[in-house]
Design an enzyme around this catalytic site. Sequence first.
Site, PDB file in Angstrom:
ATOM      1  N   GLU A 156       0.828  -1.211   0.000  1.00 23.11           N
ATOM      2  CA  GLU A 156       0.000   0.000   0.000  1.00 23.11           C
ATOM      3  C   GLU A 156       0.863   1.262   0.000  1.00 23.11           C
ATOM      4  O   GLU A 156       0.774   2.114   0.878  1.00 23.11           O
ATOM      5  CB  GLU A 156      -0.970  -0.002   1.190  1.00 23.11           C
ATOM      6  CG  GLU A 156      -1.997  -1.111   1.117  1.00 23.11           C
ATOM      7  CD  GLU A 156      -3.063  -1.038   2.201  1.00 23.11           C
ATOM      8  OE1 GLU A 156      -4.188  -1.488   1.964  1.00 23.11           O
ATOM      9  OE2 GLU A 156      -2.739  -0.533   3.305  1.00 23.11           O
ATOM     10  N   GLU A 266      -6.291  -7.077  -1.684  1.00 20.72           N
ATOM     11  CA  GLU A 266      -6.864  -7.092  -0.337  1.00 20.72           C
ATOM     12  C   GLU A 266      -8.334  -6.712  -0.423  1.00 20.72           C
ATOM     13  O   GLU A 266      -8.683  -5.675  -0.992  1.00 20.72           O
ATOM     14  CB  GLU A 266      -6.159  -6.108   0.600  1.00 20.72           C
ATOM     15  CG  GLU A 266      -4.738  -6.460   0.946  1.00 20.72           C
ATOM     16  CD  GLU A 266      -4.146  -5.523   2.003  1.00 20.72           C
ATOM     17  OE1 GLU A 266      -4.926  -4.924   2.786  1.00 20.72           O
ATOM     18  OE2 GLU A 266      -2.914  -5.370   2.030  1.00 20.72           O
TER      19      GLU A 266
END
Length: 366
Positions: A156, A266
């Site tokens: 991320e 995710e």
Amino acid sequence: MNDRVYSAESGSAESESWRKCGFTVGMDVSFLDEVEQAGGAFYDWEGRKADLLRMLRDHGTTAVRLRIWHVPPGGYCNLERTIVMARRIKSLGLRFLLDFHYSDRWADPANQHKPAAWAGLDETALREAARGYTRDVLTALSQQNAAPDMVQIGNEITPGMLWDDGRVDGDFDTDTQWEKLAGLVRSGMDGAKDALPDVRIMIHIDRGGDLTASERFFDRIAACGIADFDCIGLSYYPWWHGTLEDLRHTLGGLAKRYGKPVNVVETAYPWTLDKREGLDFIVHGEAQLLAGYPATEEGQASYLRDFIRIVRETAGGLGDGFYWWEPAWTPAKTEWSVGHGNNWSNLTLVDFEGRPLQALQALRGR
């Protein structure tokens, strides 16, 4: 910048080899090792104890993701334990994605702190450390017949990685800082290829429902020379990232603009909001839910079916697949537990006691 940032030629060979692997049905089970060591158990539909990885595979899972931390405080998700888990994954014939956080703990949009061992390194030494660490981890896994099929260079990394050297958010959003970030990403990519020349590379950000922000990130790193990776990774959690239509828009826009496979690496959704003593759920209220998808077993299964369809329908056949984040993080006491358990245990694909939920059956009907 042109509407098409990456040339079709640069991605065509990889796209062809990727298609042979088929749609990824993935699970991130990074906590599984610790949960099992803490006494957590899992059960099949008949109530018999079961190997969670085998049960996931038998319900359609094709790939497993693990995170790796440099020197984690609890001793899990380090290289030693990653080798143990990776060998289990590979022995079941599952593909393996390794997620380098380049940190001793969580790396995410609010936390991208470099390992303590690298704190005093200058820019050149930090790049060398990132390259050498990546190479050494993958070499060690390869020597144990547990090499990953794909690696993430950072987790991320929308605001950058290895702060503050590779930070690009807020006051750090400058051309100089983007060049530094690109240098660190390149070092990780080079280290991966040093060890495993054929490994696929994913670059992962968190903006699964925000096409504008996603394009800005990938345009910026492309301008700094980072365009030769294999797969775009996104996080998509509805309570943070918007509706399923926002996701569809982002997937389609990225596929069209960059011509690369896109993986929602995710996601998760709750199966209950009922309070449980000692737990403070991160998703705890009706306002956090998507319309039409209640926090029930049926609602979670419906979310998963519709989510999979949207990823599959990505333009150009470039929907690479997905990974459900921590489907088995039950309330067994772990390093990151809250109270008597963890705040994610209503977002799993098993109940609090480790029994399978209806969403696992939805995987079979994908």
